[in-house]
Scaffold this motif. Structure first.
Motif, short mmCIF file in Angstrom:
data_model
loop_
_atom_site.label_atom_id
_atom_site.label_comp_id
_atom_site.label_asym_id
_atom_site.label_seq_id
_atom_site.Cartn_x
_atom_site.Cartn_y
_atom_site.Cartn_z
N GLY A 10 59.32 -41.20 107.38
CA GLY A 10 60.48 -40.35 107.14
C GLY A 10 60.67 -39.97 105.68
O GLY A 10 61.77 -39.59 105.28
N SER A 11 59.63 -40.07 104.89
CA SER A 11 59.74 -39.74 103.47
C SER A 11 60.11 -38.28 103.24
O SER A 11 60.79 -37.96 102.26
CB SER A 11 58.44 -40.07 102.74
OG SER A 11 58.25 -41.47 102.66
N ASP A 12 59.69 -37.41 104.14
CA ASP A 12 60.01 -35.99 103.97
C ASP A 12 61.52 -35.75 104.03
O ASP A 12 62.06 -34.96 103.27
CB ASP A 12 59.27 -35.13 104.99
CG ASP A 12 59.57 -35.51 106.44
OD1 ASP A 12 59.97 -36.67 106.69
OD2 ASP A 12 59.38 -34.65 107.32
N ARG A 13 62.21 -36.46 104.90
CA ARG A 13 63.66 -36.32 104.99
C ARG A 13 64.34 -36.85 103.73
O ARG A 13 65.28 -36.24 103.22
CB ARG A 13 64.18 -37.09 106.21
CG ARG A 13 64.96 -36.22 107.13
CD ARG A 13 65.37 -36.97 108.34
NE ARG A 13 64.35 -36.68 109.34
CZ ARG A 13 64.23 -37.28 110.48
NH1 ARG A 13 65.05 -38.23 110.82
NH2 ARG A 13 63.30 -36.93 111.32
N PRO B 283 58.28 -35.92 93.01
CA PRO B 283 56.98 -35.93 93.69
C PRO B 283 57.10 -35.52 95.16
O PRO B 283 58.14 -35.74 95.80
CB PRO B 283 56.52 -37.38 93.56
CG PRO B 283 57.73 -38.17 93.26
CD PRO B 283 58.70 -37.25 92.59
N LEU B 284 56.03 -34.95 95.67
CA LEU B 284 55.97 -34.62 97.09
C LEU B 284 56.04 -35.91 97.90
O LEU B 284 55.55 -36.95 97.45
CB LEU B 284 54.68 -33.87 97.41
CG LEU B 284 54.55 -32.47 96.80
CD1 LEU B 284 53.16 -31.91 97.05
CD2 LEU B 284 55.61 -31.55 97.39
N PRO B 285 56.58 -35.85 99.11
CA PRO B 285 56.69 -37.06 99.91
C PRO B 285 55.42 -37.37 100.70
O PRO B 285 54.65 -36.46 101.03
CB PRO B 285 57.83 -36.73 100.87
CG PRO B 285 57.70 -35.25 101.08
CD PRO B 285 57.25 -34.72 99.74
N ALA B 286 55.24 -38.63 101.00
CA ALA B 286 54.18 -39.04 101.93
C ALA B 286 54.57 -38.53 103.32
O ALA B 286 55.73 -38.22 103.58
CB ALA B 286 54.03 -40.55 101.93
N THR C 77 58.41 -42.80 99.66
CA THR C 77 57.02 -43.00 99.29
C THR C 77 56.41 -41.66 98.89
O THR C 77 56.36 -40.74 99.70
CB THR C 77 56.22 -43.58 100.48
OG1 THR C 77 56.86 -44.78 100.92
CG2 THR C 77 54.78 -43.87 100.09
N PRO C 78 55.98 -41.54 97.62
CA PRO C 78 55.36 -40.28 97.20
C PRO C 78 53.98 -40.09 97.85
O PRO C 78 53.31 -41.06 98.18
CB PRO C 78 55.20 -40.44 95.68
CG PRO C 78 56.14 -41.53 95.31
CD PRO C 78 56.22 -42.43 96.50
N PHE C 79 53.61 -38.85 98.00
CA PHE C 79 52.29 -38.50 98.54
C PHE C 79 51.21 -38.92 97.54
O PHE C 79 51.32 -38.69 96.35
CB PHE C 79 52.21 -36.99 98.78
CG PHE C 79 50.85 -36.53 99.23
CD1 PHE C 79 50.42 -36.77 100.51
CD2 PHE C 79 50.01 -35.88 98.35
CE1 PHE C 79 49.17 -36.35 100.93
CE2 PHE C 79 48.76 -35.45 98.75
CZ PHE C 79 48.32 -35.69 100.05
N ARG C 80 50.19 -39.55 98.05
CA ARG C 80 49.05 -39.94 97.22
C ARG C 80 47.77 -39.56 97.97
O ARG C 80 47.69 -39.66 99.18
CB ARG C 80 49.03 -41.44 96.98
CG ARG C 80 50.26 -41.96 96.29
CD ARG C 80 49.86 -42.81 95.09
NE ARG C 80 50.99 -43.51 94.52
CZ ARG C 80 51.81 -43.00 93.61
NH1 ARG C 80 51.64 -41.78 93.18
NH2 ARG C 80 52.80 -43.71 93.13
N SER C 81 46.78 -39.13 97.21
CA SER C 81 45.47 -38.86 97.79
C SER C 81 44.41 -39.23 96.77
O SER C 81 44.72 -39.39 95.57
CB SER C 81 45.34 -37.39 98.19
OG SER C 81 45.17 -36.59 97.04
#
Length: 94
Positions: free
Chosen positions: A32-35, A25-28, A83-87
């Motif tokens: 620092g979830s992207d790292r 999943p894409l990160p939040a 943390t995965p990205f959520r919308s």
């Protein structure tokens, strides 16, 4: 036109393991979830690279089920910890 054959079970199993390893999943955007996402994707990509390199280095002894199991074991050792990205939009699609 040639008839398209189905994938053999062991090829489908290997491709399924590769997909499961790389489809994360894409990160939040916070914490620092992207790292962490990048590091996980890099780790899992390396695991897939090792399995495929070994397979191609020894084409006379292919054991695709073992390669798939190796990838799955490595994937289980490196779970998603960020943390995965959520919308609202993505939650509505579920």
């Amino acid at each position: 036109m040639s008839e398209r054959n189905m994938l053999s079970a062991d090829v489908a199993d290997l491709l399924s393991a590769i997909l499961a390893a790389l489809d994360i999943p894409l990160p939040a955007v916070e914490n620092g979830s992207d790292r962490k996402h990048y590091r996980l994707l890099e780790r899992r990509t390396t695991d897939v690279l090792v399995a495929l390199s070994a397979l191609l280095a020894h084409p006379e002894h292919p054991d695709l089920r073992d390669d798939a199991a190796y990838i799955r074991d490595c994937t289980a050792e490196h779970p998603v910890t960020y943390t995965p990205f959520r919308s609202n939009r993505t939650e509505a699609d579920r």
